[in-house]
Write an enzyme that holds these catalytic residues in place. Sequence first.
Site, PDB file in Angstrom:
ATOM      1  N   HIS A  79      -1.298   1.108   4.152  1.00  0.00           N
ATOM      2  CA  HIS A  79      -0.890   0.001   5.026  1.00  0.00           C
ATOM      3  C   HIS A  79      -0.939   0.277   6.523  1.00  0.00           C
ATOM      4  O   HIS A  79      -0.954  -0.653   7.311  1.00  0.00           O
ATOM      5  CB  HIS A  79       0.521  -0.493   4.708  1.00  0.00           C
ATOM      6  CG  HIS A  79       0.828  -0.701   3.283  1.00  0.00           C
ATOM      7  ND1 HIS A  79       0.036  -1.472   2.455  1.00  0.00           N
ATOM      8  CD2 HIS A  79       1.841  -0.242   2.503  1.00  0.00           C
ATOM      9  CE1 HIS A  79       0.556  -1.487   1.241  1.00  0.00           C
ATOM     10  NE2 HIS A  79       1.644  -0.734   1.245  1.00  0.00           N
ATOM     11  N   ASP A 231      -2.380   6.516  -1.217  1.00  0.00           N
ATOM     12  CA  ASP A 231      -1.622   7.591  -1.856  1.00  0.00           C
ATOM     13  C   ASP A 231      -1.223   7.268  -3.291  1.00  0.00           C
ATOM     14  O   ASP A 231      -1.331   8.128  -4.184  1.00  0.00           O
ATOM     15  CB  ASP A 231      -0.404   7.982  -1.025  1.00  0.00           C
ATOM     16  CG  ASP A 231       0.489   6.811  -0.654  1.00  0.00           C
ATOM     17  OD1 ASP A 231       0.206   5.654  -1.046  1.00  0.00           O
ATOM     18  OD2 ASP A 231       1.492   7.049   0.059  1.00  0.00           O
TER      19      ASP A 231
END
Length: 475
Positions: A79, A231
């Site tokens: 993000h 991730d």
Amino acid sequence: MHQGVGRSGEPLVAGVDLSTQATKVVVCEARTGKVVRDGRAPHPEGTEVHPTAWWQAFTEASAGIVDDVVAIGVAGQQHGLVPLDERCEIVRPALLWNDTRSARAAEDLVAELGAQTWAAAVGTVPVASLTVTKLRWMAEHEPALADRVSSVLLPHDWLTGMLTSALDQPVTDRGDASGTGYWSPGDGSYRKDLLAHAFGRRSPRVPEVLGPGDPAGETRTGAVVSAGTGDNMGAALGLDLAPGDVVVSLGTSGTVFALSPTPTTDPSGTVAGFADASGRFLPLVCTLNAARVLTAAATMLGVDLAEFDRLACAAPPGAGGLVLLPYLDGERTPNLPDAAGTLSGLRRDTMTPENVARAAVEGMLCGLAAGLDALRDVGVTVRRVHLIGGAAQSKAVRTAAPIVFGLPVTVPAPAEYVAIGAARQAAWALAGTPEPPAWQREDEARLAEPKDTDRSAGERIRHEHRALRRAVHRT
């Protein structure tokens, strides 16, 4: 030892976890996945970081351990906003996922287009963490800087571009792109109209989305660089999830995610409908309060974590009627940013350190159990839980998790699964095969299967948790 071959004679690949707090690097055998060495370097504190600090951390973490690798991949924190100008220079420090200044921007974007529209378009309803909300914040609060933005990258995109010396031709993958709020997992394409809507009608360049096993380029020394990913997607690849497997990660925050063969949408915003790093999808639920609930409760009780564990294990399931809503830092799921924690059911005979400790463990796990329910609600099959993260090593957590979840629970061996997933993707790009290499995994602990009495106790615990949440927060 010649280029790219370890002492065992196996080619070596590297994986990078560009996390919030540190850069971690692992070097693995390309065929087996065996970790042969690793490194780590910290990042600066704060919710905005100049990306050059990431390069410095990577240089430090990788020093002397990646010289002989034949491929490398990066999995990064999702993000974050990395804005570049037309010369590929950084316009302003990167805004990280946990920078909440864009909370109002998220509310405005949802109000303008509607939650259903966002969920249908990009699989996710905007919240403060998403890149699209940070672009809106920048457009409103830093318009002069916004005017200079020529391209918008994510953290892993930027580090990949630094490795390939190709920031002028940025690339990404579908997993990380799906966390921007302007890429559609269902259609497999950008929604540039939503990006422009958020960014004040500006239309910056976005990275090319590569296929899961595609190479992004090469380093200066000739090592293949893979597309990279986010991730959570890296962790899923490192754990080699199978259908029906759900990961519950107990770190600073908590996440619940699983593989899905089809894209998911959730207009309530509870489930983020991400893509994964293998060509499938990764519906995910995130809570703000996880491992820190246990450390805060231990501090309140005046004990260390080992004694806290002993206390929690000494209490019965249900904690004698004590129920904790652990919204100590507000909460994201449910969306209660201004909430505080609530401890209910206090009586003279239940006000014991043991029950308080147990209530903290069960309260934390109930928040994640609600995430499991949310995944079921969007059609995800849930058969088994993989428990990872720092708090997964707690004996009290391992005791309570099968009861609260009502499911078989395994605890994979502690490892840097995000970085391992990035390394596995690097081996995939090197091999050029349709599927990633089948890597061996270390033994995992299989916790006691919940019995009928355990399942009944878990249902009661979850019921009391839901009842208190509805009574206090009307949600």
